[in-house]
Write a protein that holds these residues in place. Structure first.
Motif, PDB file in Angstrom:
ATOM      1  N   GLU A   1       0.834  -1.194   0.000  1.00 31.61           N
ATOM      2  CA  GLU A   1       0.000   0.000   0.000  1.00 31.61           C
ATOM      3  C   GLU A   1       0.873   1.251   0.000  1.00 31.61           C
ATOM      4  N   ALA A   2       0.579   2.159  -0.939  1.00 35.57           N
ATOM      5  CA  ALA A   2       1.328   3.412  -1.047  1.00 35.57           C
ATOM      6  C   ALA A   2       0.465   4.616  -0.676  1.00 35.57           C
ATOM      7  N   GLY A   3      -0.863   4.468  -0.741  1.00 39.17           N
ATOM      8  CA  GLY A   3      -1.755   5.566  -0.417  1.00 39.17           C
ATOM      9  C   GLY A   3      -3.179   5.076  -0.274  1.00 39.17           C
ATOM     10  N   ARG A   4      -3.988   5.868   0.469  1.00 32.17           N
ATOM     11  CA  ARG A   4      -5.369   5.479   0.742  1.00 32.17           C
ATOM     12  C   ARG A   4      -6.218   6.733   0.829  1.00 32.17           C
ATOM     13  N   ASN A   5      -7.431   6.648   0.287  1.00 31.60           N
ATOM     14  CA  ASN A   5      -8.413   7.719   0.399  1.00 31.60           C
ATOM     15  C   ASN A   5      -9.767   7.091   0.704  1.00 31.60           C
ATOM     16  N   VAL A   6     -10.431   7.615   1.741  1.00 31.48           N
ATOM     17  CA  VAL A   6     -11.759   7.125   2.112  1.00 31.48           C
ATOM     18  C   VAL A   6     -12.769   8.198   1.744  1.00 31.48           C
ATOM     19  N   GLY A   7     -13.805   7.796   1.033  1.00 31.43           N
ATOM     20  CA  GLY A   7     -14.854   8.721   0.624  1.00 31.43           C
ATOM     21  C   GLY A   7     -14.905   8.860  -0.882  1.00 31.43           C
ATOM     22  N   ALA A   8     -16.072   9.256  -1.363  1.00 27.13           N
ATOM     23  CA  ALA A   8     -16.287   9.387  -2.806  1.00 27.13           C
ATOM     24  C   ALA A   8     -15.507  10.567  -3.368  1.00 27.13           C
ATOM     25  N   MET A   9     -15.038  10.388  -4.601  1.00 25.34           N
ATOM     26  CA  MET A   9     -14.342  11.436  -5.337  1.00 25.34           C
ATOM     27  C   MET A   9     -14.943  11.521  -6.730  1.00 25.34           C
ATOM     28  N   ASP A  10     -14.829  12.690  -7.358  1.00 23.36           N
ATOM     29  CA  ASP A  10     -15.233  12.816  -8.752  1.00 23.36           C
ATOM     30  C   ASP A  10     -14.040  12.431  -9.634  1.00 23.36           C
ATOM     31  N   LEU A  11     -14.239  12.461 -10.937  1.00 26.07           N
ATOM     32  CA  LEU A  11     -13.191  12.041 -11.868  1.00 26.07           C
ATOM     33  C   LEU A  11     -11.895  12.811 -11.658  1.00 26.07           C
ATOM     34  N   GLU A  12     -11.976  14.127 -11.596  1.00 29.84           N
ATOM     35  CA  GLU A  12     -10.758  14.930 -11.426  1.00 29.84           C
ATOM     36  C   GLU A  12     -10.083  14.631 -10.099  1.00 29.84           C
ATOM     37  N   GLY A  13     -10.881  14.401  -9.059  1.00 32.20           N
ATOM     38  CA  GLY A  13     -10.320  14.064  -7.756  1.00 32.20           C
ATOM     39  C   GLY A  13      -9.571  12.745  -7.780  1.00 32.20           C
ATOM     40  N   ILE A  14     -10.154  11.733  -8.423  1.00 33.39           N
ATOM     41  CA  ILE A  14      -9.503  10.426  -8.522  1.00 33.39           C
ATOM     42  C   ILE A  14      -8.189  10.544  -9.284  1.00 33.39           C
ATOM     43  N   VAL A  15      -8.237  11.196 -10.439  1.00 37.41           N
ATOM     44  CA  VAL A  15      -7.055  11.302 -11.295  1.00 37.41           C
ATOM     45  C   VAL A  15      -5.951  12.093 -10.601  1.00 37.41           C
ATOM     46  N   SER A  16      -6.268  13.241 -10.027  1.00 37.25           N
ATOM     47  CA  SER A  16      -5.220  14.053  -9.391  1.00 37.25           C
ATOM     48  C   SER A  16      -4.681  13.361  -8.143  1.00 37.25           C
ATOM     49  N   TRP A  17      -5.541  12.697  -7.363  1.00 38.17           N
ATOM     50  CA  TRP A  17      -5.074  11.973  -6.181  1.00 38.17           C
ATOM     51  C   TRP A  17      -4.126  10.847  -6.603  1.00 38.17           C
ATOM     52  N   ALA A  18      -4.505  10.086  -7.617  1.00 37.67           N
ATOM     53  CA  ALA A  18      -3.683   8.947  -8.049  1.00 37.67           C
ATOM     54  C   ALA A  18      -2.349   9.400  -8.651  1.00 37.67           C
ATOM     55  N   ARG A  19      -2.358  10.466  -9.408  1.00 35.49           N
ATOM     56  CA  ARG A  19      -1.134  10.921 -10.082  1.00 35.49           C
ATOM     57  C   ARG A  19      -0.060  11.394  -9.109  1.00 35.49           C
ATOM     58  N   GLN A  20      -0.434  11.758  -7.900  1.00 28.86           N
ATOM     59  CA  GLN A  20       0.588  12.180  -6.943  1.00 28.86           C
ATOM     60  C   GLN A  20       1.509  11.039  -6.548  1.00 28.86           C
ATOM     61  N   TYR A  21       1.104   9.806  -6.832  1.00 31.84           N
ATOM     62  CA  TYR A  21       1.905   8.640  -6.480  1.00 31.84           C
ATOM     63  C   TYR A  21       2.741   8.105  -7.639  1.00 31.84           C
ATOM     64  N   LEU A  22       2.638   8.750  -8.797  1.00 34.87           N
ATOM     65  CA  LEU A  22       3.430   8.282  -9.947  1.00 34.87           C
ATOM     66  C   LEU A  22       4.848   8.806  -9.889  1.00 34.87           C
TER      67      LEU A  22
END
Length: 144
Positions: free
Chosen positions: A123-144
């Motif tokens: 596990e590298a990161g975790r988010n609890v709660g609903a996100m919209d498309l931009e939220g998912i993409v920007s949250w995930a990209r911080q781990y690339l």
């Protein structure tokens, strides 16, 4: 030529070696012939989860969800669309916690939707709660 990347097929769960520079060319599984990067999250269960998390060289973003969860159902289309935006940098997958309670317990998922990013099998990161498309993409990209 770059080092090959290991990708687990969404359909047959076969492990494929693909040169990194060929990821954008629409590689297909050597075992079943299906596309390896199909722009859709893989549906994982207790049997296939570890193989996808441990054997994919790309990070894997997993949505732990429930069909009885309103926020999960609202986030589902955005998570599906995120696969188009995030591949081939990472893979996306979904786990239904009602059908796979052992996975939810093992990964300490206490509320849904929970999105966990795995890199190198951990596990590298975790988010609890609903996100919209931009939220998912920007949250995930911080781990690339």
């Amino acid at each position: 030529m770059s080092d090959p990347v290991h990708l687990v097929c969404h359909y047959c769960h076969g492990i494929n070696r693909v040169p990194r520079e060929r990821l954008i060319d629409g590689p297909k599984c050597g075992k079943c012939g299906q596309p390896l990067l199909n722009g859709a999250p893989a549906q994982l269960d207790e049997k296939s989860f570890d193989r996808h998390i441990r054997r994919n060289d790309l990070p894997v973003l997993v949505d732990f969800w429930s069909p009885t969860c309103g926020p999960c159902m609202m986030m589902a289309p955005a998570f599906d669309q995120a696969a188009h935006r995030l591949e081939p940098a990472m893979r996306l997958a979904k786990v239904n916690v009602q059908s796979n309670p052992g996975l939810a317990m093992r990964h300490e998922v206490r509320g849904v939707p929970t999105v966990i990013l795995f890199k190198g099998g951990a596990e590298a990161g975790r988010n609890v709660g609903a996100m919209d498309l931009e939220g998912i993409v920007s949250w995930a990209r911080q781990y690339l």
